[in-house]
Write a protein that holds these residues in place. Structure first.
Motif, PDB file in Angstrom:
ATOM      1  N   TYR B 204       0.704  -1.249  -0.064  1.00  0.00           N
ATOM      2  CA  TYR B 204      -0.007  -0.172  -0.135  1.00  0.00           C
ATOM      3  C   TYR B 204       0.742   1.244   0.000  1.00  0.00           C
ATOM      4  O   TYR B 204       0.303   2.516  -0.219  1.00  0.00           O
ATOM      5  CB  TYR B 204      -1.028  -0.115   1.019  1.00  0.00           C
ATOM      6  CG  TYR B 204      -2.085  -0.863   0.988  1.00  0.00           C
ATOM      7  CD1 TYR B 204      -2.501  -1.009  -0.376  1.00  0.00           C
ATOM      8  CD2 TYR B 204      -2.867  -1.767   2.008  1.00  0.00           C
ATOM      9  CE1 TYR B 204      -3.777  -1.909  -0.543  1.00  0.00           C
ATOM     10  CE2 TYR B 204      -3.776  -2.502   1.903  1.00  0.00           C
ATOM     11  CZ  TYR B 204      -4.298  -2.602   0.515  1.00  0.00           C
ATOM     12  OH  TYR B 204      -5.294  -3.415   0.336  1.00  0.00           O
ATOM     13  N   ILE B 205       2.235   1.194   0.106  1.00  0.00           N
ATOM     14  CA  ILE B 205       2.935   2.189   0.144  1.00  0.00           C
ATOM     15  C   ILE B 205       2.958   2.802  -1.230  1.00  0.00           C
ATOM     16  O   ILE B 205       3.061   4.229  -1.466  1.00  0.00           O
ATOM     17  CB  ILE B 205       4.417   2.011   0.549  1.00  0.00           C
ATOM     18  CG1 ILE B 205       5.233   3.297   0.667  1.00  0.00           C
ATOM     19  CG2 ILE B 205       5.078   0.943  -0.314  1.00  0.00           C
ATOM     20  CD1 ILE B 205       6.546   3.116   1.150  1.00  0.00           C
ATOM     21  N   PHE B 206       2.873   2.203  -2.187  1.00  0.00           N
ATOM     22  CA  PHE B 206       2.853   2.698  -3.571  1.00  0.00           C
ATOM     23  C   PHE B 206       1.624   3.548  -4.171  1.00  0.00           C
ATOM     24  O   PHE B 206       1.743   4.664  -4.584  1.00  0.00           O
ATOM     25  CB  PHE B 206       3.079   1.569  -4.669  1.00  0.00           C
ATOM     26  CG  PHE B 206       4.538   1.072  -4.518  1.00  0.00           C
ATOM     27  CD1 PHE B 206       5.495   1.879  -4.853  1.00  0.00           C
ATOM     28  CD2 PHE B 206       4.892  -0.132  -3.957  1.00  0.00           C
ATOM     29  CE1 PHE B 206       6.697   1.514  -4.641  1.00  0.00           C
ATOM     30  CE2 PHE B 206       5.898  -0.575  -3.910  1.00  0.00           C
ATOM     31  CZ  PHE B 206       7.065   0.323  -4.162  1.00  0.00           C
ATOM     32  N   PRO B 207       0.267   3.225  -3.858  1.00  0.00           N
ATOM     33  CA  PRO B 207      -0.667   4.175  -3.864  1.00  0.00           C
ATOM     34  C   PRO B 207      -0.540   5.147  -2.953  1.00  0.00           C
ATOM     35  O   PRO B 207      -0.949   6.397  -3.228  1.00  0.00           O
ATOM     36  CB  PRO B 207      -2.123   3.462  -4.188  1.00  0.00           C
ATOM     37  CG  PRO B 207      -1.760   2.245  -3.582  1.00  0.00           C
ATOM     38  CD  PRO B 207      -0.148   1.757  -3.610  1.00  0.00           C
ATOM     39  N   ASN B 208      -0.430   4.816  -1.681  1.00  0.00           N
ATOM     40  CA  ASN B 208      -0.568   5.576  -0.492  1.00  0.00           C
ATOM     41  C   ASN B 208       0.562   6.239   0.256  1.00  0.00           C
ATOM     42  O   ASN B 208       1.002   6.193   1.080  1.00  0.00           O
ATOM     43  CB  ASN B 208      -1.403   4.692   0.365  1.00  0.00           C
ATOM     44  CG  ASN B 208      -2.033   5.742   1.467  1.00  0.00           C
ATOM     45  OD1 ASN B 208      -2.127   6.878   1.438  1.00  0.00           O
ATOM     46  ND2 ASN B 208      -2.765   4.959   2.089  1.00  0.00           N
ATOM     47  N   ILE B 209       1.550   6.803  -0.733  1.00  0.00           N
ATOM     48  CA  ILE B 209       2.723   7.116  -0.552  1.00  0.00           C
ATOM     49  C   ILE B 209       2.859   8.277   0.542  1.00  0.00           C
ATOM     50  O   ILE B 209       3.292   8.624   1.358  1.00  0.00           O
ATOM     51  CB  ILE B 209       3.894   7.517  -1.583  1.00  0.00           C
ATOM     52  CG1 ILE B 209       5.239   8.180  -1.108  1.00  0.00           C
ATOM     53  CG2 ILE B 209       3.313   8.552  -2.616  1.00  0.00           C
ATOM     54  CD1 ILE B 209       5.985   6.900  -0.808  1.00  0.00           C
ATOM     55  N   LEU B 210       1.821   9.301   0.064  1.00  0.00           N
ATOM     56  CA  LEU B 210       1.467  10.301   1.022  1.00  0.00           C
ATOM     57  C   LEU B 210       1.106   9.861   2.279  1.00  0.00           C
ATOM     58  O   LEU B 210       1.337  10.656   3.476  1.00  0.00           O
ATOM     59  CB  LEU B 210       0.418  11.450   0.336  1.00  0.00           C
ATOM     60  CG  LEU B 210       0.024  12.657   1.060  1.00  0.00           C
ATOM     61  CD1 LEU B 210       1.386  13.532   0.952  1.00  0.00           C
ATOM     62  CD2 LEU B 210      -0.758  13.542   0.387  1.00  0.00           C
ATOM     63  N   GLY B 211       0.217   9.093   2.430  1.00  0.00           N
ATOM     64  CA  GLY B 211      -0.440   8.586   3.568  1.00  0.00           C
ATOM     65  C   GLY B 211       0.803   7.780   4.557  1.00  0.00           C
ATOM     66  O   GLY B 211       0.783   8.017   5.907  1.00  0.00           O
ATOM     67  N   PHE B 212       1.724   7.105   3.634  1.00  0.00           N
ATOM     68  CA  PHE B 212       2.766   6.520   4.537  1.00  0.00           C
ATOM     69  C   PHE B 212       3.627   7.832   5.086  1.00  0.00           C
ATOM     70  O   PHE B 212       3.921   7.731   6.490  1.00  0.00           O
ATOM     71  CB  PHE B 212       3.786   5.789   3.531  1.00  0.00           C
ATOM     72  CG  PHE B 212       4.943   5.351   4.027  1.00  0.00           C
ATOM     73  CD1 PHE B 212       5.002   4.349   4.880  1.00  0.00           C
ATOM     74  CD2 PHE B 212       6.122   5.774   3.791  1.00  0.00           C
ATOM     75  CE1 PHE B 212       6.156   3.850   5.655  1.00  0.00           C
ATOM     76  CE2 PHE B 212       7.152   5.368   4.272  1.00  0.00           C
ATOM     77  CZ  PHE B 212       7.403   4.476   5.076  1.00  0.00           C
ATOM     78  N   ILE B 213       3.934   8.907   4.463  1.00  0.00           N
ATOM     79  CA  ILE B 213       4.810   9.930   5.133  1.00  0.00           C
ATOM     80  C   ILE B 213       4.142  10.627   6.338  1.00  0.00           C
ATOM     81  O   ILE B 213       4.658  10.973   7.302  1.00  0.00           O
ATOM     82  CB  ILE B 213       5.108  10.870   4.027  1.00  0.00           C
ATOM     83  CG1 ILE B 213       5.962  10.251   2.863  1.00  0.00           C
ATOM     84  CG2 ILE B 213       5.661  12.175   4.745  1.00  0.00           C
ATOM     85  CD1 ILE B 213       6.074  11.113   1.672  1.00  0.00           C
ATOM     86  N   ILE B 214       2.823  10.829   6.071  1.00  0.00           N
ATOM     87  CA  ILE B 214       2.080  11.321   7.213  1.00  0.00           C
ATOM     88  C   ILE B 214       2.161  10.448   8.402  1.00  0.00           C
ATOM     89  O   ILE B 214       2.002  10.858   9.708  1.00  0.00           O
ATOM     90  CB  ILE B 214       0.491  11.947   6.722  1.00  0.00           C
ATOM     91  CG1 ILE B 214       0.572  12.913   5.698  1.00  0.00           C
ATOM     92  CG2 ILE B 214      -0.227  12.400   7.921  1.00  0.00           C
ATOM     93  CD1 ILE B 214      -0.630  13.108   4.867  1.00  0.00           C
ATOM     94  N   PHE B 215       1.701   9.220   8.122  1.00  0.00           N
ATOM     95  CA  PHE B 215       1.729   8.185   9.229  1.00  0.00           C
ATOM     96  C   PHE B 215       2.811   8.152  10.018  1.00  0.00           C
ATOM     97  O   PHE B 215       2.998   8.115  11.131  1.00  0.00           O
ATOM     98  CB  PHE B 215       1.155   6.756   8.372  1.00  0.00           C
ATOM     99  CG  PHE B 215       0.716   6.014   9.572  1.00  0.00           C
ATOM    100  CD1 PHE B 215      -0.724   5.901   9.935  1.00  0.00           C
ATOM    101  CD2 PHE B 215       1.630   5.152  10.085  1.00  0.00           C
ATOM    102  CE1 PHE B 215      -0.877   4.642  10.955  1.00  0.00           C
ATOM    103  CE2 PHE B 215       1.345   4.200  11.307  1.00  0.00           C
ATOM    104  CZ  PHE B 215      -0.174   4.035  11.504  1.00  0.00           C
ATOM    105  N   PHE B 216       4.051   8.221   9.190  1.00  0.00           N
ATOM    106  CA  PHE B 216       5.299   7.977   9.807  1.00  0.00           C
ATOM    107  C   PHE B 216       5.835   9.219  10.500  1.00  0.00           C
ATOM    108  O   PHE B 216       6.206   9.175  11.854  1.00  0.00           O
ATOM    109  CB  PHE B 216       6.425   7.799   8.695  1.00  0.00           C
ATOM    110  CG  PHE B 216       7.870   7.585   9.122  1.00  0.00           C
ATOM    111  CD1 PHE B 216       8.112   6.376   9.742  1.00  0.00           C
ATOM    112  CD2 PHE B 216       8.608   8.530   9.143  1.00  0.00           C
ATOM    113  CE1 PHE B 216       9.381   6.084  10.024  1.00  0.00           C
ATOM    114  CE2 PHE B 216      10.023   8.478   9.637  1.00  0.00           C
ATOM    115  CZ  PHE B 216      10.354   7.189  10.113  1.00  0.00           C
TER     116      PHE B 216
END
Lengths: 151, 362, 372
Positions: B204-216
């Motif tokens: 899911y990091i690939f469609p949701n890269i923005l979400g990954f950064i925010i979550f991190f």
């Protein structure tokens, strides 16, 4: 250089430090006028008060103001002789840095400064008795006396 | 159901155990297993962090207890255990003693939600994401408790900081979870992991890269790690909310903090990096010709190693950040999370919804 | 400003034992939320009565104590003290002694600035720069240890020069260090200067304008960061500074960040001075005369003198009143940090609590110097 000063105020005595720093002895009533004159007059511009210190000499205090002028790159000192009981006017209104200096002198010599915003002991605790830099100060504890031989 | 569970049931029925015992014992065994695992991980993690930071600052790090200092954390833990229980005068006793418990137990509970392998899922719930959100808010309460009950102004400011900071960071954190459940159509962690299993591009990091950064980033704030370690900012508040805690009570906060770091990293790995799935798309154990039970066993171990590797890389990044950044101020942290992270996270949900819609149409 | 009712104000006591007060400063800080309403700095926790001690000791006996006034830059204090006595006795140190004094003082300036750099970043919450700064500092301290026999309290200068001659081995090590030092400085700049968090915590914070700086008698790097080009080494050169080519960095931004930049630049200039001194000393390694022949034990100077030196923290003055006896009549130390501490209330008011550390750290205050 100091002709203007000598003409304007009464100079009691003059002396000199080792490296051509002039010091002028003035009456203590004049101190505020002299300092504000030296600070603001365009021919002096002593903008900084390097420090104030006191010497206990000849049964009186000598309060010494060391002034620094950046523009003319000179120094001079203004000295006041006062007796042990006399009070000095505070110069914090002219130089803010005098605040701690005057507190220190009050603490270690017991010279009182009028109109000082917060005249309390600074280096020693409030409960301390006496003023240690006076020549008459005797150390209370025998163990602390050290090297009391003759000069 | 996993093969272990089937073997276990088979065994228990053979020895004629009563039904309630079979059920209860299974949970007890998995609880003990997971709890021990957590403590061991935290001990290793603490040592690892010290060694790693030492590496960054060209020091040796702990090197006295055991070979290369490998027993240092254990020695520290023993020392903390035997410390005198110091109780400050002006404390609110009840709350003061509740706080260290409250910080560790919810973290332990969250730990149960993670699918470690396809076979070991300690608590498989259909709404584990929801549970995660709910339980993760409790440790923050503990920091607030600790700050208020200690009767110390530094603790109070630390507790208040922890609270404001946690509220502001949990919102973007949870909004990112929503974007994940939009993508997967599920709130079950195991099915989220299973949907990422085919290849590395399914993660899911690939469609949701923005979400990954925010979550991190929000996870960093929740963990109180540098640059967001304001609640325990040493140079301002000495030790922040746990200033007045000593011995084992302090150890609880300390362990809780490291456990939270580890668990949140494991969650990021699970949600965004395919969890226990192999990035190669196949397992080495599948290639071997072994009896099914051994093969299943090896596969589980392999999956566990993958999860730990992914978690480890995330922790490395977190420690790297700690080694190189100064601390932000409270004000700027709050501005950052309210004005930047939260709107971005909401925006991210829209993007994910549109992405999901387009994929179902095409 | 709106008036804040008394029950919304929280007084907290920072220090005297606190990680970021650089020793034993105590600050009573009134907070409203996290906003600072008022700071009351309380000093005196490290007061050792150094001025009174002088009156009970001979000039020689007082010399080792002088290093303790500022333990991070001991050379400057002993230079100020000895320079005063030398002026009273009309002793001029030999040329080689002057060069050795300059090179050691500039190395001491670098160690002092490096320690400040590490502690400042530590105050801001970054842990690594502290160690990086100490790695370089350790190298200089090792050289100084081999030269003087001590790591911090050197007690190396004596009447009319220095106690031990500098040898070729130590000079080569100094050269090696200063050649390498540029890469270390580059590393600090790369790590710190571009860091957005560091910038956000130091830029436009803790502004000292020219009037305030003069009012409060601020000197040294803090003054130069406010746009006043004032450096004793240039304005009234002592030792051999008029033979040496160096610059005085000045910035006009007045904030914490510019104070940081000034100190990094000053370390670069110090390195330049060290190299020039090295070049002179390596050609005069055979010169023998490094101190005067007058017996320090029995000197009886007379007169009064203001001896000044540009220490890492600013203008350091040693004022000696001598009355022709073995012991000084009165010694007054004018130390730069004493005046920086006064400023903290003006600077940090209306900022947040974390900014207090960034402002106070940037002033480079050291407590033994304040309390004496």
């Amino acid at each position: 250089m100091f002709e203007n000063l000598k003409n304007k105020f009464e100079i009691l005595r003059e002396s000199e430090y080792q490296q051509d720093i002039h010091s002028f002895y003035i009456k203590k009533e004049d101190i505020l006028n002299v300092l504000s004159y030296l600070k603001n007059s365009p021919s002096y511009l002593f903008e900084r008060l390097d420090c104030i210190y006191t010497v206990d000499i000849n049964n009186s205090f000598e309060v010494i103001y060391v002034l620094q002028s950046d523009k003319y790159n000179t120094k001079c000192t203004i000295n006041c002789n006062i007796s042990y009981e006399e009070e000095m006017p505070s110069v914090t209104s002219i130089y803010s840095s005098a605040n701690f200096d005057e507190r220190e002198i009050f603490d270690l010599f017991g010279v009182k400064f009028n109109n000082h915003p917060n005249l309390k002991r600074i280096l020693l605790p409030e409960s301390f008795e006496g003023h240690p830099l006076r020549k008459s100060y005797k150390m209370q504890d025998e163990r602390l006396r050290w090297n009391n031989g003759s000069n | 159901m996993s093969i272990f569970y089937l073997i276990y049931i088979e065994f228990m029925i053979r020895i004629n155990a009563p039904h309630w015992l079979i059920f209860a014992l299974w949970h007890l065994i998995s609880f003990i297993f997971i709890a021990i695992l957590l403590v061991i991980t935290v001990i290793i993690l603490v040592l690892f962090e010290r060694k790693y930071l030492a590496f960054y600052t060209r020091r040796k790090g702990p090197n006295r207890v055991g070979t290369y200092g490998c027993l240092q954390t254990i020695a520290d833990a023993i020392k903390l255990l035997f410390k005198e229980n110091i109780e400050p005068k002006n404390i609110d006793k009840m709350i003061y003693y509740t706080a260290p418990l409250l910080v560790f137990s919810p973290i332990m509970t969250v730990w149960f939600l993670i699918p470690f392998t396809s076979g070991i899922i300690p608590f498989d719930s259909s709404c584990s994401l929801l549970l995660f959100m709910a339980i993760l808010s409790i440790p923050i309460l503990a920091t607030l408790f600790a700050g208020f009950s200690s009767g110390n102004k530094y603790s109070l400011i630390g507790g208040l900081r922890a609270c404001t900071q946690a509220i502001s960071s949990e919102i973007p954190l949870f909004l990112c979870l929503i974007s994940i459940s939009i993508l997967s159509g599920s709130m079950n962690l195991d099915s989220i992991v299973k949907m990422q299993n085919d290849s590395i591009f399914q993660w899911y990091i690939f469609p949701n890269i923005l979400g990954f950064i925010i979550f991190f980033i929000s996870a960093l704030i929740v963990m109180n790690r540098t640059p967001f370690d304001l609640p325990e900012a040493e140079s301002e508040l000495t030790a922040g909310y746990h200033s007045e805690y000593s011995g084992m009570k302090f150890a609880m906060f300390f362990l809780g903090e490291y456990a939270l770091t580890f668990i949140l990293s494991a969650f990021i790995a699970t949600l965004f990096l395919g969890g226990y799935n192999s990035p190669m798309g196949f397992y080495i154990s599948d290639l071997l010709n072994l009896p099914i039970i051994f093969q299943e066993f090896l596969k589980n171990i392999e999956q566990f190693i993958w999860l730990m590797l992914k978690t480890g890389i995330l922790i490395l990044i977190i420690m790297w950040i700690r080694a190189s950044y100064p601390r932000l101020t409270t004000e700027k942290t709050l501005i950052f999370s309210w004005y930047i992270l939260t709107p971005l996270a909401i925006f991210n949900i829209f993007i994910m919804a549109i992405y999901k819609l387009l994929r179902s149409i095409l | 400003m709106e008036v804040i009712s008394q029950d919304r104000i929280l007084d907290i006591n920072i220090g005297p034992q606190h990680p970021s007060t650089h020793g034993v400063l105590r600050m009573v800080v009134s907070l409203c939320g996290e906003t600072i309403i008022n700071i009351n700095p309380i000093i005196g926790y490290l007061h050792r009565g150094l001025e009174k001690m002088a009156e009970n000791r001979t000039y020689l006996q007082y010399l080792p104590i002088v290093d303790r006034i500022d333990y991070l830059s001991g050379f400057f204090c002993s230079y100020a003290y000895l320079n005063g006595i030398e002026k009273l006795l009309n002793i001029t140190p030999s040329e080689k002694a002057k060069y050795i004094r300059t090179i050691t003082m500039e190395m001491n300036r670098i160690t002092s600035h490096l320690l400040w750099l590490g502690c400042f970043l530590m105050d801001l919450g970054a842990s690594s720069p502290f160690f990086y700064a100490f790695i370089e500092r350790e190298k200089i301290i090792d050289i100084l240890e081999d030269l003087t026999g001590s790591r911090m309290m050197y007690n190396y200068y004596t009447l009319g020069g220095v106690k031990r001659d500098i040898d070729i081995d130590i000079l080569n090590r100094i050269k090696e260090f200063s050649d390498h030092f540029e890469t270390a400085l580059k590393e600090y700049e790369d790590l710190i200067e571009g860091n957005p968090i560091f910038l956000s915590r130091t830029k436009n914070i803790g502004l000292i304008n020219k009037e305030t700086a003069n009012q409060y008698s601020i000197t040294g790097a803090n003054l130069r960061a406010s746009g006043i080009k004032k450096d004793l080494r240039k304005d009234s050169p002592y030792l051999i500074y008029n033979n040496i080519d160096f610059e005085v960095p000045v910035l006009n931004n007045e904030d914490s960040f510019s104070r940081f930049v000034i100190r990094i630049k000053e370390m670069r200039e110090s390195k330049k001075i060290i190299l020039q001194c090295y070049n002179w000393l390596i050609n005069h390694i055979k010169d023998e005369e490094i101190k005067s022949n007058i017996n320090f034990m029995h000197i009886k100077p007379e007169g009064k003198v203001i001896s000044e030196v540009e220490s890492p923290r600013g203008l350091l003055q040693c004022i000696i009143h001598a009355d022709g006896t073995k012991k000084p009549y009165r010694i007054k130390w004018r130390t730069p940090s004493f005046y920086s501490v006064q400023l903290i209330n003006n600077l940090a008011k209306n900022y947040k609590l974390p900014d207090l550390m960034s402002i106070f750290g940037s002033l480079d205050v050291i407590m033994p110097e304040v309390d004496r």
